[in-house]
Design a protein around this motif. Structure first.
Motif, PDB file in Angstrom:
ATOM      1  N   UNK A  30       0.846  -1.200   0.000  1.00  0.00           N
ATOM      2  CA  UNK A  30       0.000   0.000   0.000  1.00  0.00           C
ATOM      3  C   UNK A  30       0.879   1.246   0.000  1.00  0.00           C
ATOM      4  N   UNK A  31       2.050   1.143   0.617  1.00  0.00           N
ATOM      5  CA  UNK A  31       3.008   2.253   0.609  1.00  0.00           C
ATOM      6  C   UNK A  31       3.529   2.545  -0.789  1.00  0.00           C
ATOM      7  N   UNK A  32       3.782   1.474  -1.557  1.00  0.00           N
ATOM      8  CA  UNK A  32       4.238   1.665  -2.944  1.00  0.00           C
ATOM      9  C   UNK A  32       3.107   2.283  -3.775  1.00  0.00           C
ATOM     10  N   UNK A  33       1.901   1.758  -3.566  1.00  0.00           N
ATOM     11  CA  UNK A  33       0.749   2.261  -4.314  1.00  0.00           C
ATOM     12  C   UNK A  33       0.505   3.750  -4.076  1.00  0.00           C
ATOM     13  N   UNK A  34       0.709   4.178  -2.843  1.00  0.00           N
ATOM     14  CA  UNK A  34       0.424   5.579  -2.523  1.00  0.00           C
ATOM     15  C   UNK A  34       1.649   6.467  -2.707  1.00  0.00           C
ATOM     16  N   UNK A  35       2.727   5.881  -3.211  1.00  0.00           N
ATOM     17  CA  UNK A  35       3.917   6.682  -3.516  1.00  0.00           C
ATOM     18  C   UNK A  35       4.786   6.989  -2.300  1.00  0.00           C
ATOM     19  N   UNK A  36       4.532   6.326  -1.178  1.00  0.00           N
ATOM     20  CA  UNK A  36       5.340   6.569   0.031  1.00  0.00           C
ATOM     21  C   UNK A  36       6.647   5.774  -0.013  1.00  0.00           C
ATOM     22  N   UNK A  37       6.612   4.603  -0.644  1.00  0.00           N
ATOM     23  CA  UNK A  37       7.801   3.748  -0.719  1.00  0.00           C
ATOM     24  C   UNK A  37       8.231   3.586  -2.171  1.00  0.00           C
ATOM     25  N   UNK A  38       9.537   3.407  -2.339  1.00  0.00           N
ATOM     26  CA  UNK A  38      10.103   3.175  -3.656  1.00  0.00           C
ATOM     27  C   UNK A  38       9.977   1.693  -4.016  1.00  0.00           C
ATOM     28  N   UNK A  39       9.393   1.423  -5.181  1.00  0.00           N
ATOM     29  CA  UNK A  39       9.101   0.035  -5.553  1.00  0.00           C
ATOM     30  C   UNK A  39      10.360  -0.835  -5.596  1.00  0.00           C
ATOM     31  N   UNK A  40      11.416  -0.342  -6.271  1.00  0.00           N
ATOM     32  CA  UNK A  40      12.623  -1.160  -6.418  1.00  0.00           C
ATOM     33  C   UNK A  40      13.253  -1.492  -5.069  1.00  0.00           C
ATOM     34  N   UNK A  41      13.241  -0.507  -4.185  1.00  0.00           N
ATOM     35  CA  UNK A  41      13.785  -0.759  -2.837  1.00  0.00           C
ATOM     36  C   UNK A  41      12.977  -1.834  -2.124  1.00  0.00           C
ATOM     37  N   UNK A  42      11.665  -1.782  -2.303  1.00  0.00           N
ATOM     38  CA  UNK A  42      10.802  -2.751  -1.631  1.00  0.00           C
ATOM     39  C   UNK A  42      10.986  -4.155  -2.223  1.00  0.00           C
ATOM     40  N   UNK A  43      11.120  -4.234  -3.563  1.00  0.00           N
ATOM     41  CA  UNK A  43      11.309  -5.543  -4.205  1.00  0.00           C
ATOM     42  C   UNK A  43      12.585  -6.213  -3.715  1.00  0.00           C
TER      43      UNK A  43
END
Ligand SMILES: [Zn+2]
Length: 345
Positions: free
Chosen positions: A142-155
């Motif tokens: 949900x953080x990635x979806x709302x732009x709070x987290x960076x997708x690549x970092x999360x992956x």
């Protein structure tokens, strides 16, 4: 035409929750269903199967979030989304998260069996890795979806075995398209177990959340002098721990009279060098406080900053640094009002 009053089938919802509790069931009736494990895959597969049975269109986005869509009367209206998370913590409860997803499924089932088309599309959503028990942080997708987290970092986040989120997502076969991500909604509804003791105390079974509380967190550093615990007279000491305790006691008495709804915690404290024969020369502690009203939070900050003045600092120097803060987020007023009316509050 009079509006139809639809009621969900509570028994069916209860049974569905029990069915889902089989995926990762623990000895004592809870669940261990960490994100992107085999248990999570089984729960996801079964959720998709249930949605397909209702002829809903099931899509998965690039973070593994699942969206099951039921057509609405007006396709131009943004969807009404009901959802939560099917993942759990280790030895979690069987209602946490699952209730929010399965309540959405029950709504879809009720609409379908009554041949009612919702005014806007209905989307029942399962959000990936809300708990963050296997891959930190929590609320990842949900953080990635709302732009709070960076997708690549999360992956790239790894579990304790060194497997990345991306690898685990691939392994269970839930990598979808970025285009499937939800971009707008008429409303987002999540029913969730209460994470505190208030409902039970008030003898209520349900309540409506109005806001996510604003909060502030400070780190306070008290610096004194290390000396020998046996040879240094009391009046020649600069004991950082005594200074810190003076501040803690003062802070507590000031904050507790500020507002009855204010909650505050001094949850982390470290003394240095932390040796029983040495006078502590440094103490670091945190003070975090939460309240709906920004004016109260402002007063909390004033109290924290005044602490060195109003408490005996025992000759030590004191600094207070704000680590972070968050504004109160108010939930949609008309949703809150309608829900309150529905549950007779
Ligand atoms: Zn939850």
């Amino acid at each position: 035409m009079e509006k139809q009053k639809l009621l969900i089938n509570g028994e069916r919802l209860k049974n569905t929750i029990e069915e889902f509790a089989n995926f990762g069931r623990t000895e004592r009736g809870g669940v261990t269903r960490l994100a992107l494990t085999e248990e999570d895959r089984l729960a996801r597969d079964y959720f998709c199967k249930c949605c397909h049975e209702l002829e809903m269109i099931v899509k998965v986005d690039d973070m593994g979030n699942i969206y099951a869509t039921m057509e609405g009367v007006d396709p131009s209206k943004p969807p009404i989304v009901i959802g939560s998370h099917l993942d759990s913590v280790k030895k979690g409860g069987r209602f946490d998260g699952a209730l929010g997803v399965l309540a959405g499924l029950e709504v879809a089932r009720t609409l379908k069996e009554n041949n009612v088309k919702p005014s806007a599309q209905l989307v029942v959503m399962n959000i990936t890795n809300e708990e963050g028990a296997r891959f930190e942080p929590s609320m990842m997708a949900s953080g990635v979806l709302s732009g709070k987290f960076d997708k690549d970092k999360m992956l790239a986040k790894k579990d304790t075995d060194g497997l990345t989120f991306e690898e685990a997502l691939n392994k269970i076969g839930y990598v979808g398209e970025i285009e499937a991500r939800i971009k707008e909604a008429t409303a987002f509804l999540e029913i969730h177990i209460e994470q505190g003791p208030i409902l039970e105390r008030e003898n209520l079974s349900v309540a409506v959340v109005e806001s996510v509380l604003g909060m502030v967190c400070y780190e306070i550093v008290v610096t004194g002098e290390s000396d020998h615990a046996g040879t240094t007279p009391m009046d020649m000491r600069k004991d950082a721990l005594f200074a810190a305790t003076n501040m803690i006691v003062k802070a507590r008495s000031k904050l507790r009279t500020l507002d009855s709804a204010l909650v505050f915690t001094m949850g982390r404290i470290n003394a240095f060098p932390n040796i029983h024969t040495v006078i502590p020369n440094k103490v670091v502690f945190t003070l975090e406080a939460r309240h709906k009203d920004p004016a109260i939070i402002q007063k909390v900050e004033e109290i924290i900053l005044a602490l060195p003045e109003i408490s005996d600092h025992e000759g030590c120097t004191i600094t207070a640094e704000k680590l972070w803060d968050r504004q109160t987020v108010f939930l949609m007023k008309n949703c809150v009002t309608r829900l309150r009316r529905l549950v007779n509050l």
